[in-house]
Design a protein around this motif. Structure first.
Motif, PDB file in Angstrom:
ATOM      1  N   ARG A 110     -63.695 -20.238  60.810  1.00  0.00           N
ATOM      2  CA  ARG A 110     -62.602 -20.768  59.884  1.00  0.00           C
ATOM      3  C   ARG A 110     -63.102 -21.958  59.133  1.00  0.00           C
ATOM      4  O   ARG A 110     -62.792 -22.137  58.121  1.00  0.00           O
ATOM      5  CB  ARG A 110     -61.175 -21.116  60.647  1.00  0.00           C
ATOM      6  N   GLN A 111     -63.800 -22.925  60.182  1.00  0.00           N
ATOM      7  CA  GLN A 111     -64.283 -24.336  59.547  1.00  0.00           C
ATOM      8  C   GLN A 111     -65.236 -23.771  58.199  1.00  0.00           C
ATOM      9  O   GLN A 111     -65.071 -24.018  57.016  1.00  0.00           O
ATOM     10  CB  GLN A 111     -65.128 -25.149  60.296  1.00  0.00           C
TER      11      GLN A 111
ATOM     12  N   LYS B   2     -53.889 -20.525  49.725  1.00  0.00           N
ATOM     13  CA  LYS B   2     -54.567 -20.091  50.643  1.00  0.00           C
ATOM     14  C   LYS B   2     -55.606 -20.897  51.594  1.00  0.00           C
ATOM     15  O   LYS B   2     -55.415 -20.923  52.542  1.00  0.00           O
ATOM     16  CB  LYS B   2     -55.335 -18.544  50.090  1.00  0.00           C
ATOM     17  N   LEU B   3     -55.881 -21.936  50.737  1.00  0.00           N
ATOM     18  CA  LEU B   3     -56.993 -22.784  51.427  1.00  0.00           C
ATOM     19  C   LEU B   3     -56.022 -23.702  52.306  1.00  0.00           C
ATOM     20  O   LEU B   3     -56.115 -24.060  53.441  1.00  0.00           O
ATOM     21  CB  LEU B   3     -57.613 -23.838  50.509  1.00  0.00           C
TER      22      LEU B   3
ATOM     23  N   LYS C 167     -53.809 -25.378  57.559  1.00  0.00           N
ATOM     24  CA  LYS C 167     -52.888 -25.425  58.860  1.00  0.00           C
ATOM     25  C   LYS C 167     -53.394 -24.459  59.981  1.00  0.00           C
ATOM     26  O   LYS C 167     -53.310 -25.139  61.266  1.00  0.00           O
ATOM     27  CB  LYS C 167     -51.675 -25.015  58.048  1.00  0.00           C
ATOM     28  N   GLN C 168     -53.856 -23.321  59.670  1.00  0.00           N
ATOM     29  CA  GLN C 168     -54.292 -22.444  60.987  1.00  0.00           C
ATOM     30  C   GLN C 168     -55.237 -23.137  61.635  1.00  0.00           C
ATOM     31  O   GLN C 168     -55.594 -23.071  62.964  1.00  0.00           O
ATOM     32  CB  GLN C 168     -54.776 -20.963  60.419  1.00  0.00           C
TER      33      GLN C 168
ATOM     34  N   GLN D  26     -55.533 -24.203  65.450  1.00  0.00           N
ATOM     35  CA  GLN D  26     -56.469 -23.825  66.578  1.00  0.00           C
ATOM     36  C   GLN D  26     -56.933 -24.933  67.369  1.00  0.00           C
ATOM     37  O   GLN D  26     -57.309 -24.884  68.752  1.00  0.00           O
ATOM     38  CB  GLN D  26     -57.682 -22.945  65.758  1.00  0.00           C
ATOM     39  N   MET D  27     -57.160 -25.909  66.511  1.00  0.00           N
ATOM     40  CA  MET D  27     -57.815 -27.349  67.373  1.00  0.00           C
ATOM     41  C   MET D  27     -56.620 -27.708  68.129  1.00  0.00           C
ATOM     42  O   MET D  27     -57.037 -28.394  69.435  1.00  0.00           O
ATOM     43  CB  MET D  27     -58.183 -28.159  66.238  1.00  0.00           C
ATOM     44  N   GLU D  28     -55.485 -27.768  68.135  1.00  0.00           N
ATOM     45  CA  GLU D  28     -54.558 -28.286  68.755  1.00  0.00           C
ATOM     46  C   GLU D  28     -54.461 -27.420  70.132  1.00  0.00           C
ATOM     47  O   GLU D  28     -54.157 -27.793  71.188  1.00  0.00           O
ATOM     48  CB  GLU D  28     -53.209 -28.052  68.202  1.00  0.00           C
TER      49      GLU D  28
END
Length: 72
Positions: free
Chosen positions: A19-20, A46-47, A52-53, A57-59
């Motif tokens: 994702r990154q 979209k970015l 946010k996604q 995921q990091m959370e």
């Protein structure tokens, strides 16, 4: 750390890295399109969603790591 948790963390890390990279690619594309005079509002929206996604995921990764550190 048990094997299931280790696998889940590894999979999550892989997803985060993908994702990154996708976000970095989109930022580059938006910059190029913007320089060329294209409307980039849709790509920017979209970015924003992708960022946010990524944060979610990091959370999740942080929570899993905290779970792994709890004494059993």
């Amino acid at each position: 750390m048990d094997l299931d948790l280790r696998n889940e963390l590894a999979e999550l890390l892989d997803d985060i890295q993908k994702r990154q990279r996708h976000i970095e690619d989109q930022v580059f594309l938006i910059n190029v399109l913007g320089r060329d005079g294209h409307n980039t509002l849709e790509q920017q929206a979209k970015l924003k969603h992708e960022r946010k996604q990524l944060a979610l995921q990091m959370e999740m990764q942080t929570k899993l790591l905290q779970t792994a550190k709890l004494p059993q």
